[in-house]
Design a protein around this motif. Structure first.
Motif, PDB file in Angstrom:
ATOM      1  N   ASP A  79       0.844  -1.187   0.000  1.00  0.00           N
ATOM      2  CA  ASP A  79       0.000   0.000   0.000  1.00  0.00           C
ATOM      3  C   ASP A  79       0.885   1.245   0.000  1.00  0.00           C
ATOM      4  N   PHE A  80       0.700   2.077  -1.027  1.00  0.00           N
ATOM      5  CA  PHE A  80       1.523   3.271  -1.212  1.00  0.00           C
ATOM      6  C   PHE A  80       0.883   4.489  -0.542  1.00  0.00           C
ATOM      7  N   VAL A  81       1.611   5.577  -0.531  1.00  0.00           N
ATOM      8  CA  VAL A  81       1.085   6.870  -0.087  1.00  0.00           C
ATOM      9  C   VAL A  81       1.411   7.861  -1.198  1.00  0.00           C
ATOM     10  N   ALA A  82       0.545   7.897  -2.218  1.00  0.00           N
ATOM     11  CA  ALA A  82       0.868   8.570  -3.477  1.00  0.00           C
ATOM     12  C   ALA A  82       0.141   9.888  -3.692  1.00  0.00           C
ATOM     13  N   PHE A  83      -0.606  10.370  -2.678  1.00  0.00           N
ATOM     14  CA  PHE A  83      -1.346  11.614  -2.832  1.00  0.00           C
ATOM     15  C   PHE A  83      -0.780  12.680  -1.897  1.00  0.00           C
ATOM     16  N   GLU A  84      -0.232  13.721  -2.480  1.00  0.00           N
ATOM     17  CA  GLU A  84       0.375  14.818  -1.721  1.00  0.00           C
ATOM     18  C   GLU A  84      -0.625  15.456  -0.759  1.00  0.00           C
ATOM     19  N   GLU A  85      -1.847  15.663  -1.232  1.00  0.00           N
ATOM     20  CA  GLU A  85      -2.874  16.308  -0.413  1.00  0.00           C
ATOM     21  C   GLU A  85      -3.185  15.497   0.835  1.00  0.00           C
ATOM     22  N   HIS A  86      -3.188  14.178   0.695  1.00  0.00           N
ATOM     23  CA  HIS A  86      -3.423  13.310   1.847  1.00  0.00           C
ATOM     24  C   HIS A  86      -2.297  13.449   2.873  1.00  0.00           C
ATOM     25  N   VAL A  87      -1.063  13.474   2.401  1.00  0.00           N
ATOM     26  CA  VAL A  87       0.077  13.609   3.314  1.00  0.00           C
ATOM     27  C   VAL A  87      -0.006  14.922   4.086  1.00  0.00           C
ATOM     28  N   GLU A  88      -0.394  15.988   3.407  1.00  0.00           N
ATOM     29  CA  GLU A  88      -0.533  17.289   4.076  1.00  0.00           C
ATOM     30  C   GLU A  88      -1.528  17.212   5.231  1.00  0.00           C
ATOM     31  N   GLY A  89      -2.682  16.616   4.985  1.00  0.00           N
ATOM     32  CA  GLY A  89      -3.714  16.562   6.013  1.00  0.00           C
ATOM     33  C   GLY A  89      -3.370  15.648   7.161  1.00  0.00           C
ATOM     34  N   VAL A  90      -2.887  14.452   6.853  1.00  0.00           N
ATOM     35  CA  VAL A  90      -2.595  13.481   7.903  1.00  0.00           C
ATOM     36  C   VAL A  90      -1.420  13.926   8.762  1.00  0.00           C
ATOM     37  N   SER A  91      -0.418  14.547   8.169  1.00  0.00           N
ATOM     38  CA  SER A  91       0.725  15.012   8.956  1.00  0.00           C
ATOM     39  C   SER A  91       0.280  16.007  10.020  1.00  0.00           C
ATOM     40  N   ALA A  92      -0.699  16.829   9.711  1.00  0.00           N
ATOM     41  CA  ALA A  92      -1.209  17.778  10.690  1.00  0.00           C
ATOM     42  C   ALA A  92      -1.939  17.073  11.827  1.00  0.00           C
ATOM     43  N   SER A  93      -2.655  15.992  11.516  1.00  0.00           N
ATOM     44  CA  SER A  93      -3.382  15.274  12.559  1.00  0.00           C
ATOM     45  C   SER A  93      -2.444  14.495  13.473  1.00  0.00           C
ATOM     46  N   ASN A 238      -4.864  12.729  -9.224  1.00  0.00           N
ATOM     47  CA  ASN A 238      -4.060  13.602  -8.374  1.00  0.00           C
ATOM     48  C   ASN A 238      -2.871  12.866  -7.747  1.00  0.00           C
ATOM     49  N   MET A 239      -2.663  11.617  -8.110  1.00  0.00           N
ATOM     50  CA  MET A 239      -1.511  10.854  -7.617  1.00  0.00           C
ATOM     51  C   MET A 239      -0.204  11.502  -8.077  1.00  0.00           C
ATOM     52  N   GLY A 240       0.828  11.348  -7.258  1.00  0.00           N
ATOM     53  CA  GLY A 240       2.145  11.844  -7.631  1.00  0.00           C
ATOM     54  C   GLY A 240       2.875  10.949  -8.609  1.00  0.00           C
ATOM     55  N   TRP A 241       2.431   9.715  -8.736  1.00  0.00           N
ATOM     56  CA  TRP A 241       3.041   8.743  -9.655  1.00  0.00           C
ATOM     57  C   TRP A 241       1.935   7.965 -10.355  1.00  0.00           C
ATOM     58  N   THR A 242       2.218   7.453 -11.537  1.00  0.00           N
ATOM     59  CA  THR A 242       1.288   6.576 -12.234  1.00  0.00           C
ATOM     60  C   THR A 242       1.370   5.170 -11.648  1.00  0.00           C
ATOM     61  N   PHE A 243       0.373   4.348 -11.962  1.00  0.00           N
ATOM     62  CA  PHE A 243       0.428   2.961 -11.485  1.00  0.00           C
ATOM     63  C   PHE A 243       1.622   2.189 -12.067  1.00  0.00           C
ATOM     64  N   PRO A 244       1.960   2.347 -13.362  1.00  0.00           N
ATOM     65  CA  PRO A 244       3.172   1.671 -13.833  1.00  0.00           C
ATOM     66  C   PRO A 244       4.423   2.092 -13.058  1.00  0.00           C
ATOM     67  N   GLU A 245       4.495   3.360 -12.659  1.00  0.00           N
ATOM     68  CA  GLU A 245       5.648   3.810 -11.872  1.00  0.00           C
ATOM     69  C   GLU A 245       5.660   3.172 -10.489  1.00  0.00           C
ATOM     70  N   LEU A 246       4.477   2.982  -9.895  1.00  0.00           N
ATOM     71  CA  LEU A 246       4.416   2.305  -8.595  1.00  0.00           C
ATOM     72  C   LEU A 246       4.875   0.852  -8.717  1.00  0.00           C
ATOM     73  N   ILE A 247       4.416   0.172  -9.753  1.00  0.00           N
ATOM     74  CA  ILE A 247       4.813  -1.227  -9.946  1.00  0.00           C
ATOM     75  C   ILE A 247       6.310  -1.324 -10.210  1.00  0.00           C
ATOM     76  N   ALA A 248       6.829  -0.421 -11.036  1.00  0.00           N
ATOM     77  CA  ALA A 248       8.264  -0.439 -11.329  1.00  0.00           C
ATOM     78  C   ALA A 248       9.070  -0.261 -10.053  1.00  0.00           C
ATOM     79  N   TYR A 249       8.640   0.655  -9.196  1.00  0.00           N
ATOM     80  CA  TYR A 249       9.370   0.876  -7.938  1.00  0.00           C
ATOM     81  C   TYR A 249       9.266  -0.346  -7.025  1.00  0.00           C
ATOM     82  N   ALA A 250       8.077  -0.937  -6.948  1.00  0.00           N
ATOM     83  CA  ALA A 250       7.905  -2.132  -6.114  1.00  0.00           C
ATOM     84  C   ALA A 250       8.822  -3.259  -6.560  1.00  0.00           C
ATOM     85  N   SER A 251       9.060  -3.352  -7.871  1.00  0.00           N
ATOM     86  CA  SER A 251       9.868  -4.447  -8.412  1.00  0.00           C
ATOM     87  C   SER A 251      11.370  -4.168  -8.348  1.00  0.00           C
TER      88      SER A 251
END
Length: 327
Positions: A79-93, A238-251
């Protein structure tokens, strides 16, 4: 093409979804087998089944007469964390400060969660002893096989060829447990591994091609409702990376195999309560009996009811040790 698993009476079946009905695979075909064989093989089976259905040689059962299962038994779940907006909100909480650390931009970060506690849509999800239960609205990609590829250290183009399809994902989260264990700088673990919902089916990659934007991101709308009230919405693009980029990084220096599931991470703008808490929104944590519904355009929806808190056997705290070097 939509691929599903379900129970029909006391039997577990696998097959395709045609309009508002399910059609079982021929005896020799399984979801796992199709994932390993890849998309071309899946299309051939699908076409053969439609021909059989039209000829009356296959039987369709209305969806409302079966109970859907998770659409696959995952080989693993990242499970990735690929949304900048989500990181902004959760870091504050969590820390009281809304920020995205520079390291987030360098590479897509993920954790492994438990493939043995996958839940289906429509079921009650039992939860741990938590007072900060949360959901996470995500789109997950399913890895399929590619002839001649081992799935190791893929480049982005090679990774794209391994995309079999997509499903909706809810990464259930006990934020109080997660907060404690993350202070040890490892995890998340018990704050997450009690449940992940996947479903309602796998939508094959070709079905979503029309939503791909110029950057290769999926411009599909994602929504989450609690008790019928819309609490979060956003675009998967709104993801920071595409799904192929996520798979490439995982591999990278590793391997991905058919049946691996990779979550996008939480869609920004209210895709989880933790983000809303960080933005100062007064909204209660989930409680037993709450209904959580997630809808992703072009894919489908999953609905779950929050179950009762599960008691756990007691465990002692760490024993202070003298740090002796010899017996």
């Amino acid at each position: 093409m939509r691929i599903a698993r379900w129970t029909d009476g006391d039997q577990t079946r696998e097959g395709i979804v045609v309009e508002d009905a399910v059609v079982p695979f021929p005896d020799e075909v399984t979801v796992a087998g199709l994932l390993a064989a890849g998309l071309d093989a899946a299309r051939a089976v699908h076409d053969r089944m439609l021909t059989a259905l039209a000829a009356g040689a296959a039987r369709a059962t209305p969806l409302d007469e079966v109970a859907l299962l998770a659409p696959l038994v995952p080989a693993s779940i990242r499970d990735f964390v690929a949304f900048e907006e989500h990181v902004e909100g959760v870091s504050a909480s969590v820390d009281g400060k809304s920020e995205v650390v520079p390291e987030w931009y360098e590479a897509p970060t993920f954790y492994f969660t438990n493939p043995h506690t996958v839940r289906a849509t429509g079921v009650v999800v039992p939860i741990p002893q938590t007072r900060r239960l949360d959901f996470e609205l995500e789109l997950a990609v399913i890895v399929g096989g590619v002839a001649g590829s081992t799935g190791e250290s893929l480049d982005v183009a090679g990774a794209a060829a391994h995309i079999f399809g997509y499903t909706v994902m809810n990464d259930w989260s006990a934020r109080d447990l997660q907060s404690r264990e993350m202070k040890v700088r490892l995890g998340p673990a018990k704050g997450k591994d009690f449940g992940t919902t996947l479903g309602p089916w796998i939508v094959t990659a070709d079905e979503l091609d029309r939503y791909l934007d110029d950057e290769g991101l999926l411009a599909v709308r994602a929504e989450v409702y609690v008790g019928g009230t819309l609490v979060g919405e956003g675009l998967v693009s709104n993801m920071g990376w595409t799904f192929p980029e996520l798979i490439a990084y995982a591999s990278r220096n590793s391997i991905v195999v058919p049946g691996d599931v990779l979550g996008s991470g939480t869609v920004g703008n209210g895709g989880c309560l933790g983000e809303l808490w960080g933005r100062g929104v007064d909204i209660a944590a989930l409680e037993p009996g709450d209904e959580v519904r997630m809808v992703i355009e072009g894919v489908g929806e999953i609905v779950n009811i929050v179950g009762e808190r599960m008691p756990a056997p007691p465990l002692p705290p760490a024993r202070p040790r003298p740090r002796a070097r010899h017996r």
